[in-house]
Design an enzyme around this catalytic site. Structure first.
Site, PDB file in Angstrom:
ATOM      1  CG  HIS A 194      -2.108  -0.926   0.986  1.00 56.07           C
ATOM      2  ND1 HIS A 194      -2.303  -2.059   1.719  1.00 56.07           N
ATOM      3  CD2 HIS A 194      -3.089  -0.892   0.073  1.00 56.07           C
ATOM      4  CE1 HIS A 194      -3.371  -2.678   1.275  1.00 56.07           C
ATOM      5  NE2 HIS A 194      -3.878  -1.996   0.283  1.00 56.07           N
ATOM      6  CB  CYS A 492      -9.556  -1.106  -9.199  1.00 56.92           C
ATOM      7  SG  CYS A 492     -10.079  -2.143  -7.836  1.00 56.92           S
TER       8      CYS A 492
END
Ligand code: PEP
Ligand code: MG
Length: 560
Positions: A194, A492
């Site tokens: 992330h 995505c």
């Protein structure tokens, strides 16, 4: 002396800046005892480093203004007092003079001793002073080890900072962004973490897996971060700086060339239209998405609103962020994902469950949202209010089974989609299609769960690859199921914006790609070179491959 450390590019770009180490305490310290004749010289070095640290704190105070200054001055005062603490100074001198410790080892010893004292205190405030002790002594250790030449220091003073860390938590990255951070060099970490995604979103060049960064780079070293070649150049030469300037010119030229595609259709060579959506989190992402002709926002990760601060964002705060997003897209569809907290996205406010033995398999995403109905409904209310300003769809992360979608469905009436990132959801996708208006495949997580390989662990790079046949078969299964049910399926994960995967995704039948807006023009350019019918005709053969090497070779053949 110039040296080059190799790393893996996690976010492209280049930056010139001063090194700022997150863990200077990891510096290797010489622990060999001092000879008698070295003692005076080393004491002098120690006191010089203490003076440098005091001077730095004074300079830091001089550079700060306004509200930030008030906050930061408090800790500068505490640190300055510690640096002048007679007991600390006497202890250090004794360790060098009597104990024959080298200054670095003496500082470490004092730091560990004082930290242990603070840690044992009952009063939480006093206990928290341990951090001050650590930070201030680390500052002296780094001053002691610094090798910067005076000329370099002059140049370094004019540029911003490059963070050198083992790995950076997304929450820290969110906080550092906007405070003059120019780039990140991580000694571990992976391109699918992330933090890497956030770095790309913030436009910060980033390297991961730069093995020796913490032991070979010192605070304030001048660094040329080359996240094009995958190098951190320490003490760059004039030639390196010329290369950097050439890159800046080239990047500007490429920008102008690609800008011509901003209003072009997203179409393959044989005329098939695709939908290119943006993964947008910040105002500048939204502006970029518009400027590059995105067809909408396919993923807005709301958890970044939760990661920034120590308190949960209020309904009003969330509403403003979502409304600005919706209005910023000027009537194009926007997909807001409900908070995906947990795993590596532990929020500062402490909503995410701590101490789970296996957080990636724990209470994260929708599992967490459904356990905190008050927080979840605050978010939903904010989304509903924002939906008055333009078309909004809601996406639910970490769905495993239909009852989770059904529970969310009861809360509102906007178009609702499931993220497909848990293998069970992908395998049983037909059940989820019955209770979803659309799907979005989160390949970053789906790959980690299918391959049982942590997306943030660079030691598993040979396993964690989206080219794995088992993973591709699952992707194909989800995309085909969506087509048969006549419901939109987008993707995505990071591969949607990577031109190396565009042909593969077309081959699997994907029609909607959602990516960081900086990638839209690159993917549009790539699409125009590919023949959709040709790729589709090879799908069944590719899906019969046994290894990712075979997949790669076959893809190379059919796209040549
Ligand atoms: C994914 O898992 O692919 C995804 C898009 O979500 P995130 O990266 O935020 O987990
Ligand atoms: Mg995910």
């Amino acid at each position: 002396m110039r040296h080059v450390l190799a790393g893996t590019v996690a976010a492209h770009g280049m930056a010139l800046g001063r090194a700022r180490l997150v863990h200077p305490s990891r510096y290797t310290v010489d622990t060999r005892p001092l000879a008698d004749e070295e003692i005076n010289g080393e004491l002098h070095r120690l006191h010089h480093a203490l003076d440098t640290a005091r001077l730095e704190l004074r300079e830091l105070r001089g550079r700060l203004h306004g509200a930030l200054a008030r906050e930061v001055n408090e800790f500068i005062d505490a640190h300055t007092m510690l640096l002048d603490d007679p007991e600390l100074l006497r202890g250090l001198d004794d360790l060098v003079r009597i104990g024959h410790y080298r200054p670095g080892a003496a500082l470490q010893k004092q730091r560990d001793r004082l930290c242990a004292v603070f840690e044992a205190m009952d009063d939480p405030y006093l206990r928290s002073r341990k951090e001050d002790v650590e930070q201030v002594i680390n500052r002296v250790i780094s001053a002691l080890q610094r090798q910067t030449s005076p000329e370099e220091r002059k140049l370094a003073a004019r540029v911003g900072e490059i963070l050198i860390a083992d790995s950076v938590a997304p929450a820290d990255m969110a906080q550092l962004a906007g405070n003059g951070l120019l780039g990140v060099v991580g000694s571990s970490g992976s391109t699918y973490s992330h933090s890497a995604i956030l770095a790309r979103s913030l436009g910060l060049p980033m390297l991961v897996g730069t093995r020796d960064a913490l032991s070979h780079i010192h605070d304030d070293d001048l660094i040329l971060l080359d996240a094009e070649r995958g190098e951190a150049v320490v003490h760059p030469t004039a030639q390196d700086l010329a290369h950097y300037r050439a890159w800046q010119r080239e990047a500007a030229n490429e920008g102008r060339r690609l800008a011509k595609l901003a209003n072009a259709p997203s179409r393959t060579r044989d005329g098939i239209e695709l939908c290119l959506l943006a993964n947008a989190e910040t105002g500048s992402d939204v502006a970029m998405a518009r400027a590059r002709g995105a067809d909408g926002v396919g993923l807005y990760r709301t958890e970044f609103l939760f990661l920034k601060k120590k308190v949960l964002p209020s309904e009003e705060e969330q509403f403003i962020a979502y409304r600005d997003l919706v209005m910023g897209m000027g009537g194009l569809p926007v997909t807001i994902r409900t908070m995906d907290l947990g795993a590596d996205k532990a929020d500062a406010a402490g909503l995410a469950t701590r101490g789970e033995e296996n957080p990636a398999l724990g209470v994260r995403g929708v599992r967490l949202s459904l356990r905190h109905p008050a927080v979840f409904s605050t978010q939903i209310r904010a989304i509903l209010r924002a939906a008055c300003y333009g078309p909004v769809r809601v996406l639910v992360p970490m769905v495993t089974q239909p009852d989770e979608m059904i529970a969310v469905r009861t809360l509102f009436k906007l178009p609702l989609g499931a993220m497909i990132e848990v293998p069970a959801a992908a395998i049983n996708v037909r059940a989820l299609l019955q209770c979803s208006d659309f799907l979005s495949i989160g390949t970053n997580d789906l790959a980690q769960y299918v391959l049982a390989a942590d997306r943030g662990n660079d030691a598993l790079d040979n396993i964690y690859t989206p080219l794995q046949p088992a993973f591709l078969r699952l992707l194909s299964h989800v995309i085909s199921a969506g087509r048969r049910a006549n419901k939109p399926v987008s993707l995505c994960g990071e591969i949607a914006g990577d031109v190396n995967f565009t042909a593969l995704l077309l081959l699997l039948g994907l029609k909607e790609f959602s990516m960081h807006p900086s990638q839209i023009l690159h993917v549009r350019e790539r699409l125009a070179t590919l023949d959709h019918a040709h790729l589709r005709s090879h799908a069944s053969k590719l899906l019969r491959a046994y290894t990712h090497e075979q997949v790669e070779a076959f893809l190379g053949e059919i796209t040549r």
